[in-house]
Write an enzyme that holds these catalytic residues in place. Structure first.
Site, short mmCIF file in Angstrom:
data_model
loop_
_atom_site.label_atom_id
_atom_site.label_comp_id
_atom_site.label_asym_id
_atom_site.label_seq_id
_atom_site.Cartn_x
_atom_site.Cartn_y
_atom_site.Cartn_z
N GLY A 100 18.19 8.10 10.25
CA GLY A 100 19.18 8.65 11.17
C GLY A 100 20.25 7.63 11.49
O GLY A 100 21.44 7.98 11.63
N THR A 101 19.85 6.38 11.59
CA THR A 101 20.81 5.30 11.87
C THR A 101 21.87 5.22 10.78
O THR A 101 23.08 5.20 11.06
CB THR A 101 20.08 3.95 11.98
OG1 THR A 101 19.36 3.91 13.22
CG2 THR A 101 21.05 2.78 11.94
N GLN A 158 17.16 13.93 17.71
CA GLN A 158 16.12 14.32 18.66
C GLN A 158 15.99 15.84 18.82
O GLN A 158 14.97 16.32 19.31
CB GLN A 158 16.39 13.69 20.04
CG GLN A 158 16.26 12.19 20.09
CD GLN A 158 14.83 11.70 19.85
OE1 GLN A 158 13.86 12.44 19.96
NE2 GLN A 158 14.70 10.41 19.54
N SER A 191 16.87 13.28 11.10
CA SER A 191 15.92 12.27 10.62
C SER A 191 14.57 12.92 10.39
O SER A 191 14.18 13.85 11.11
CB SER A 191 15.80 11.14 11.65
OG SER A 191 14.84 10.18 11.25
N THR A 237 19.53 5.41 -6.07
CA THR A 237 18.62 6.45 -6.55
C THR A 237 17.95 7.15 -5.38
O THR A 237 17.45 6.50 -4.46
CB THR A 237 17.55 5.83 -7.47
OG1 THR A 237 18.19 5.18 -8.55
CG2 THR A 237 16.61 6.90 -7.99
N CYS A 271 15.33 1.27 18.76
CA CYS A 271 16.42 0.50 18.17
C CYS A 271 17.06 -0.46 19.17
O CYS A 271 17.90 -1.28 18.81
CB CYS A 271 17.48 1.44 17.60
SG CYS A 271 16.88 2.46 16.24
#
Length: 365
Positions: free
Chosen positions: A69-70, A176, A196, A234, A317
């Site tokens: 997600g980051t 979320q 995510s 890849t 994070c």
């Protein structure tokens, strides 16, 4: 153990785990290779892309796989902003995920001007404040769907309409909220969405963004050929397939999550506990932001950890940040109050007994 940190990561779905193992063992061709082994992997990725697109209610051509997600937030924001559709002014909120702030800081160094708007006392963006911040050179708005620290739901549909009326691109971090709330209701009205896998029972190290195929973007890494030229490397076929399987299986029982939340909050009846939340119609129940007056959140987390009860002090994070949590500061709380914050978050496997155990230890503390 009593695991109450689902907003950070969730247990991997059993069927997704099996799918990952089978694909990794039997489908090891590169999806970009032209032989049959590569074609088999290509078909699997195409199926996963279609599953995600159907869940979002968008065209599969807009789905781009990422490593998290980051990474998705950073790729989406930088790609949209650098297209310079209108100008070099961007609006975001003070309480976005760290990755969003990282992208904004990068753009600021490139000469963009960033307006970071606060939350109301109810933990949401004030639409009037947002509209007042729009300028003729505003090119992008990036405001999340659900806050990862206190679980408040932002008025994304109204923000999308506002952005569209001004001709401004809009990116939404749905990490979320994906599979928990109806993202499809606004997905076609925005220009980019981030999701995510590991928040919904998929593998870590896998995510995706939706980028409107009709919107011009400038790739962060020019010249790469994978994923519409937006992300090189890849593709991780096992993770991508496992993510799609997790999406198919994921169930979010809203009523049960509210029961867990109500059990927790009723158990924390001591005056030193302060729950940081929005009104119930703007609140995702499984994320509970709490302050214990006079006690640092990190101390609370460590004391619960001694009892094998796992919570957090905010986004994983931000674990090395000494500035407190962003959401608490965004609603006008002091730095000292922010230091007292901790987060309890639960999921489908959480039981009433888990909540009772946590509440009992908190009350004793």
């Amino acid at each position: 153990m009593t695991y109450l940190d689902y907003a950070a990561s969730s247990p991997m779905n059993k069927r997704a785990t099996v799918a990952y193992s089978e694909v990794a063992s039997n489908m090891y061709g590169n999806p970009s290779s032209l032989h049959d082994a590569g074609g088999q992997a290509t078909s699997a990725v195409a199926w996963a892309r279609k599953v995600i697109a159907q869940k979002l209610g968008v065209h599969s051509d807009g789905i781009v796989f990422t490593g998290s997600g980051t990474e998705g937030n950073i790729l989406a924001i930088l790609s949209l902003a650098r297209s310079e559709k209108r100008g070099r002014h961007i609006i975001t909120s003070m309480a976005e995920h760290t990755s969003v702030h990282a992208a904004m800081n990068t753009l600021e160094r490139e000469g963009f001007e960033i307006t970071r708007i606060p939350f109301t006392e109810n933990g949401v963006v004030d639409l009037a404040f947002l509209e007042a911040a729009i300028r003729p050179d505003t090119t992008l708005i990036s405001i999340q769907h659900v806050n990862s620290e206190i679980g408040t739901i932002q008025p994304v549909e109204k923000i999308a309409k506002l952005a569209k009326s001004f001709g401004i691109s809009y990116h939404v971090d749905c990490v979320q909220s994906f599979c928990k709330l109806d993202v499809a209701s606004f997905a076609k009205e925005v220009d980019a969405i981030t999701i995510s896998a590991h928040k919904i029972g998929g593998p870590k190290g896998c995510g995706a963004i939706y980028v409107n195929p009709f919107v011009r973007v400038v790739p962060v890494f020019p010249g790469v050929t994978h994923e519409r030229g937006l992300r090189g490397g890849t593709l991780d076929t096992p993770s991508i397939v496992a993510m799609a399987v997790a999406i198919e299986d994921y169930q979010y029982d809203l009523q049960y999550q509210w029961q867990l939340r109500e059990k927790l909050l009723k158990s924390l009846h001591h005056e030193r506990f302060q729950v940081i939340e929005g009104i119930w119609t703007q609140q995702l129940p499984n994320i509970c932001g709490i302050c214990m007056k006079g006690v640092e959140g990190q101390f609370v987390m460590l004391k619960l950890n001694e009892q094998h009860i796992y919570i957090s002090t905010g986004s994983a994070c931000d674990i090395n940040s000494a500035s407190g949590t962003k959401a608490i500061l965004a609603i006008g709380k002091s730095y000292q109050e922010a230091r007292q914050f901790f987060r309890i978050s639960f999921g489908a496997q959480t039981t009433i007994n888990d909540i009772a155990t946590c509440a009992r230890v908190l009350s004793k503390l």
